[in-house]
Design a protein around this motif. Structure first.
Motif, PDB file in Angstrom:
ATOM      1  N   PRO A   3       0.801  -1.229   0.000  1.00 19.94           N
ATOM      2  CA  PRO A   3       0.000   0.000   0.000  1.00 19.94           C
ATOM      3  C   PRO A   3       0.833   1.279   0.000  1.00 19.94           C
ATOM      4  N   GLU A   4       2.067   1.189   0.522  1.00 16.13           N
ATOM      5  CA  GLU A   4       2.884   2.396   0.673  1.00 16.13           C
ATOM      6  C   GLU A   4       3.717   2.717  -0.556  1.00 16.13           C
ATOM      7  N   SER A   5       3.677   1.883  -1.570  1.00  7.92           N
ATOM      8  CA  SER A   5       4.483   2.123  -2.770  1.00  7.92           C
ATOM      9  C   SER A   5       4.014   3.368  -3.512  1.00  7.92           C
ATOM     10  N   ILE A   6       4.981   4.080  -4.072  1.00 12.91           N
ATOM     11  CA  ILE A   6       4.641   5.252  -4.893  1.00 12.91           C
ATOM     12  C   ILE A   6       4.397   4.848  -6.345  1.00 12.91           C
ATOM     13  N   SER A   7       4.084   3.589  -6.557  1.00  9.84           N
ATOM     14  CA  SER A   7       3.846   3.105  -7.923  1.00  9.84           C
ATOM     15  C   SER A   7       2.727   3.868  -8.616  1.00  9.84           C
ATOM     16  N   TRP A   8       1.822   4.445  -7.819  1.00  8.18           N
ATOM     17  CA  TRP A   8       0.733   5.220  -8.413  1.00  8.18           C
ATOM     18  C   TRP A   8       1.233   6.440  -9.182  1.00  8.18           C
ATOM     19  N   THR A   9       2.451   6.884  -8.874  1.00 10.58           N
ATOM     20  CA  THR A   9       2.977   8.058  -9.588  1.00 10.58           C
ATOM     21  C   THR A   9       3.298   7.744 -11.042  1.00 10.58           C
ATOM     22  N   TYR A  10       3.436   6.449 -11.365  1.00 14.29           N
ATOM     23  CA  TYR A  10       3.643   6.081 -12.769  1.00 14.29           C
ATOM     24  C   TYR A  10       2.534   5.147 -13.266  1.00 14.29           C
ATOM     25  N   GLY A  11       1.348   5.281 -12.659  1.00  7.27           N
ATOM     26  CA  GLY A  11       0.165   4.637 -13.206  1.00  7.27           C
ATOM     27  C   GLY A  11      -0.148   3.247 -12.721  1.00  7.27           C
ATOM     28  N   VAL A  12       0.601   2.748 -11.714  1.00  8.70           N
ATOM     29  CA  VAL A  12       0.342   1.404 -11.193  1.00  8.70           C
ATOM     30  C   VAL A  12      -0.284   1.536  -9.808  1.00  8.70           C
ATOM     31  N   GLN A  13      -1.496   1.041  -9.650  1.00 11.55           N
ATOM     32  CA  GLN A  13      -2.215   1.170  -8.388  1.00 11.55           C
ATOM     33  C   GLN A  13      -1.543   0.355  -7.283  1.00 11.55           C
ATOM     34  N   PRO A  14      -1.320   0.943  -6.099  1.00 15.23           N
ATOM     35  CA  PRO A  14      -0.749   0.189  -4.978  1.00 15.23           C
ATOM     36  C   PRO A  14      -1.674  -0.969  -4.591  1.00 15.23           C
ATOM     37  N   VAL A  15      -1.092  -2.013  -4.035  1.00 17.25           N
ATOM     38  CA  VAL A  15      -1.873  -3.189  -3.665  1.00 17.25           C
ATOM     39  C   VAL A  15      -1.804  -3.430  -2.170  1.00 17.25           C
ATOM     40  N   GLY A  16      -2.831  -4.127  -1.660  1.00 19.78           N
ATOM     41  CA  GLY A  16      -2.883  -4.437  -0.244  1.00 19.78           C
ATOM     42  C   GLY A  16      -3.869  -5.546   0.024  1.00 19.78           C
ATOM     43  N   PRO A  17      -4.134  -5.802   1.304  1.00 19.56           N
ATOM     44  CA  PRO A  17      -5.072  -6.871   1.645  1.00 19.56           C
ATOM     45  C   PRO A  17      -6.508  -6.536   1.259  1.00 19.56           C
ATOM     46  N   SER A  18      -6.828  -5.242   1.315  1.00 25.62           N
ATOM     47  CA  SER A  18      -8.190  -4.788   1.041  1.00 25.62           C
ATOM     48  C   SER A  18      -8.124  -3.441   0.333  1.00 25.62           C
ATOM     49  N   THR A  19      -9.289  -2.909   0.028  1.00 26.50           N
ATOM     50  CA  THR A  19      -9.360  -1.597  -0.619  1.00 26.50           C
ATOM     51  C   THR A  19      -9.515  -0.510   0.445  1.00 26.50           C
ATOM     52  N   TYR A  20      -8.609   0.454   0.457  1.00 25.87           N
ATOM     53  CA  TYR A  20      -8.688   1.591   1.376  1.00 25.87           C
ATOM     54  C   TYR A  20      -7.723   2.667   0.890  1.00 25.87           C
ATOM     55  N   PRO A  21      -7.867   3.909   1.345  1.00 23.60           N
ATOM     56  CA  PRO A  21      -6.936   4.957   0.933  1.00 23.60           C
ATOM     57  C   PRO A  21      -5.627   4.848   1.711  1.00 23.60           C
ATOM     58  N   ASN A  22      -4.485   4.940   1.004  1.00 24.75           N
ATOM     59  CA  ASN A  22      -3.201   4.893   1.694  1.00 24.75           C
ATOM     60  C   ASN A  22      -2.846   6.271   2.236  1.00 24.75           C
ATOM     61  N   GLN A  23      -1.612   6.425   2.714  1.00 23.60           N
ATOM     62  CA  GLN A  23      -1.225   7.688   3.358  1.00 23.60           C
ATOM     63  C   GLN A  23      -1.218   8.872   2.407  1.00 23.60           C
ATOM     64  N   PHE A  24      -1.208   8.600   1.101  1.00 21.39           N
ATOM     65  CA  PHE A  24      -1.246   9.675   0.113  1.00 21.39           C
ATOM     66  C   PHE A  24      -2.658   9.922  -0.414  1.00 21.39           C
ATOM     67  N   GLY A  25      -3.636   9.197   0.144  1.00 23.21           N
ATOM     68  CA  GLY A  25      -5.000   9.330  -0.336  1.00 23.21           C
ATOM     69  C   GLY A  25      -5.286   8.528  -1.590  1.00 23.21           C
ATOM     70  N   GLN A  26      -4.344   7.673  -1.988  1.00 23.49           N
ATOM     71  CA  GLN A  26      -4.534   6.834  -3.170  1.00 23.49           C
ATOM     72  C   GLN A  26      -5.224   5.526  -2.764  1.00 23.49           C
ATOM     73  N   MET A  27      -6.183   5.097  -3.556  1.00 25.67           N
ATOM     74  CA  MET A  27      -6.898   3.871  -3.221  1.00 25.67           C
ATOM     75  C   MET A  27      -6.040   2.642  -3.496  1.00 25.67           C
ATOM     76  N   VAL A  28      -6.024   1.749  -2.536  1.00 28.20           N
ATOM     77  CA  VAL A  28      -5.265   0.504  -2.616  1.00 28.20           C
ATOM     78  C   VAL A  28      -6.149  -0.570  -3.251  1.00 28.20           C
ATOM     79  N   ARG A  29      -5.573  -1.337  -4.159  1.00 30.83           N
ATOM     80  CA  ARG A  29      -6.312  -2.433  -4.805  1.00 30.83           C
ATOM     81  C   ARG A  29      -6.126  -3.725  -4.002  1.00 30.83           C
ATOM     82  N   GLU A  30      -7.219  -4.439  -3.779  1.00 33.41           N
ATOM     83  CA  GLU A  30      -7.163  -5.703  -3.052  1.00 33.41           C
ATOM     84  C   GLU A  30      -6.512  -6.784  -3.903  1.00 33.41           C
ATOM     85  N   LEU A  31      -5.534  -7.470  -3.325  1.00 38.05           N
ATOM     86  CA  LEU A  31      -4.841  -8.556  -4.022  1.00 38.05           C
ATOM     87  C   LEU A  31      -5.725  -9.797  -4.147  1.00 38.05           C
TER      88      LEU A  31
END
Length: 646
Positions: free
Chosen positions: A108-136
């Motif tokens: 969830p903490e990856s800055i991958s969203w800055t180059y178009g790849v959505q961060p991933v995590g256990p569930s969907t929620y906003p990370n510390q940057f306000g970016q939505m995490v995709r559930e794996l």
């Protein structure tokens, strides 16, 4: 302390550490884009190895090179990274220090969203940057488990002494899977504590399968997440035996969560020393493998105390080893006065000043510049006169004297320390005095002469006849151009902190909502002996923006909880008796009935003496707030740099 518990060897699995001091993983900003350990990081960690630390834990080593953490990230995501990693590890081993990488998937903490790849995590929620995490998906989870095992195998092939598995703070991938604050899954990887732990248990088993049963794993956990609804110590006590059975060889006990209570994760002012001790001790009581503890362990004496009493088996120090990389060796030799102290200020290491992209330290500006800032004896020994005994002047004196110069300080007051004497007055900030104590003892040992109650002027400087003059006279409180500002009931924050104007009750208005204004409010509330009402006026849209978040948020919480009324985006137009005319949202408003109006509007440099003498002496310099009002971070850095150049 040679024969004390702190310097007894410690065995974790097959790894034997020469003492009980480990260096905590810290994100410093020195990392390279290609995932390798560059020269800057090598020199940084080598200095700590030379300083005697037993174990270095490398921060955030990603298992997937395509998934960075908060920026450039060290990686063990590919086999081609093993050779360069091994070169680094071999250098550290020459000093008898062990090395383990903190293996993690940033998730969830990856800055991958800055180059178009959505961060991933256990569930969907906003990370510390306000970016939505995709559930794996389950299939993706299995693939990532394999990545962890592969990274552990690479660490072993690179000569590392083990790995650390990050599962703390409801943070990054494993930490977020383990926490009910992030994991909302209803399949086998969620639902209850056992389900949330399944991902971690599979990682541990995969690591052991690929790196070998004899390759140690130290697991970093939050003993308590300290947030309602988060994991508690009872949850951890249930899981500890399961983690050990799966193959964990040791635990590092941290606490808190990154999003909700970052000040519990990296405890600063107001947090107790050894914040995680209760949880660490409880875990040690049931654990069959060693337990280390991290969290505001800033002195070797305290570290030895908790190990001697068998509360924990070892300590993990972070910022204390930023402040002084040679803390272990100095402690071993009982040179405690020579240890540059961490004061838990968070300035430079946690927060980044404008334009600052890498970590530094107030009392040790050489962080990340270990090679460049080596102290070299001066070829031309000079008679150096420093005007002002604040931090900038003291650090200049220390470094200049180390290089062989003949140094004298003119201090107009009866004690050293300058503005830090005031900065340490607000609640929870007494720790800052350690900087003054340390620098004072150092200059005394080096033979620096100090003339107290000494006014410096053109005549006294000429009479002294120095080769070099350093102006470090600091700054005075700034009085803004506001009509009515010279009334008797208008005072400065400095006067309050100095105790020149006792205020224990009444209605108070503070003009200026930066760090000083907020801390003056905190001080007044702390010292109140009757009913007190405080309003604070700030032109910006937020208060205390010049503070590290780990100190800022607890302070703001205290102000709100004690009823301080905060007026942001508000400009003071005029002061008339007990009334103040302000402008807010393009509308004028009168605030009234104030017994005291306190100005906390910044500072102005005291540079007149420099202007008077710069052409009258062979060499003149101006540093710190005298040059431009800023913070202790810049003052010490300028003094440290100048001392090396004189």
């Amino acid at each position: 302390m040679t024969n004390t518990n702190l310097f007894a060897p410690l065995k974790i699995g097959t790894m034997e550490i020469k003492n009980r001091i480990a260096m905590a993983p810290m994100t410093l900003g020195f990392e390279s884009k290609d995932g390798t350990i560059n020269e800057t990081l090598t020199n940084f960690w080598l200095e700590r190895a030379k300083g005697g630390v037993g174990l270095i834990i490398l921060d955030v080593v990603t298992v997937d090179s395509s998934v960075p953490y908060l920026g450039n990230t060290i990686s063990l995501g590919d086999d081609n990274l093993i050779p360069s990693f091994k070169v680094f590890v071999d250098k550290i081993h020459k000093y008898g220090t062990k090395v383990i990488p903190q293996i993690t998937h940033p998730g969830p903490e990856s800055i991958s969203w800055t180059y178009g790849v959505q961060p991933v995590g256990p569930s969907t929620y906003p990370n510390q940057f306000g970016q939505m995490v995709r559930e794996l998906s389950t299939e993706e989870i299995k693939q990532i488990v394999e990545m962890y095992g592969d990274a552990a195998r690479r660490a072993k092939e690179a000569g590392c002494d083990g790995v650390q598995l990050h599962c703390a703070h409801a943070y990054m991938l494993a930490g977020s899977f383990l926490s009910p604050l992030r994991n909302k899954r209803t399949d086998e990887y969620g639902g209850d504590l056992d389900g949330r732990a399944k991902f971690t248990l599979e990682i541990i088993k995969n690591m052991k399968e690929k790196a070998g049963e004899d390759f140690p794993i130290i697991m970093r956990i939050s003993g308590d997440e300290r947030v309602p609804g988060g994991n508690t110590i009872n949850d951890m006590l249930y899981l500890i035996p399961k983690f050990i059975e799966a193959g964990v060889d040791g635990f590092e006990v941290s606490g808190g969560t990154q999003y909700e209570v970052c000040w519990k994760l990296i405890p600063c002012h107001g947090e107790e020393v050894g914040l995680n001790l209760r949880e660490a001790k409880a875990i040690k009581d049931i654990s069959t493998v060693p337990v280390l503890m991290v969290g505001k362990i800033n002195s070797p004496q305290y570290a030895n105390h908790i190990i001697k009493n068998k509360f924990v088996d070892g300590v993990v120090m972070g910022r204390a080893l930023l402040s002084d990389p040679h803390l272990p060796n100095k402690a071993k030799d009982e040179r405690f006065d020579d240890i540059a102290p961490c004061t838990s200020c968070g300035i430079g290491c946690i927060s980044r000043e404008e334009g600052q992209t890498t970590a530094t330290c107030v009392i040790n500006p050489t962080v990340g510049k270990e090679k460049e800032m080596t102290i070299i004896p001066a070829e031309d020994k000079k008679k150096v006169l420093i005007i002002g005994g604040g931090l900038a002047g003291l650090e200049t004196a220390r470094v200049a004297a180390l290089r062989g110069h003949n140094v004298t300080i003119f201090e107009k007051n009866s004690k050293l320390g300058g503005q830090i004497n005031l900065a340490s007055v607000p609640p929870f900030k007494q720790e800052l005095t350690k900087w003054i104590t340390y620098l004072t003892k150092q200059i005394n040992k080096l033979g620096v002469k100090v003339q107290f109650n000494q006014d410096a002027n053109v005549e006294s400087i000429k009479e002294f006849n120095p080769d070099t003059v350093v102006i470090a006279t600091g700054a005075d409180p700034l009085k803004p151009n506001i009509k009515g500002i010279d009334q008797k009931n208008v005072i400065t924050g400095n006067e309050v902190l100095k105790g020149l104007v006792p205020i224990v009750s009444g209605n108070i208005l503070i003009i200026g909502g930066g760090m000083i204004g907020c801390e003056v409010a905190d001080t007044l509330l702390h010292n109140s002996r009757g009913e007190i009402s405080i309003q604070l006026v700030e032109m910006l849209d937020q208060i205390a923006q010049d503070m590290p978040p780990n100190n800022r948020m607890p302070l703001i919480n205290r102000l709100y909880s004690k009823g301080v009324k905060i007026n942001t985006s508000t400009k003071v137009l005029e002061i008339k008796d007990k009334k103040v005319l302000v402008e807010k949202m393009n509308k004028e408003e009168i605030l009234n009935s104030f017994d005291h109006i306190i100005l906390c509007c910044g500072s102005k440099s005291k540079d007149n003496l420099y202007k008077d003498i710069k052409n009258l002496v062979p060499e003149a310099h101006i540093i710190g707030d005298a040059k431009s009002p800023r913070k202790a971070l810049q003052a010490v850095a300028e003094g440290s740099t100048l001392g090396r150049l004189l």
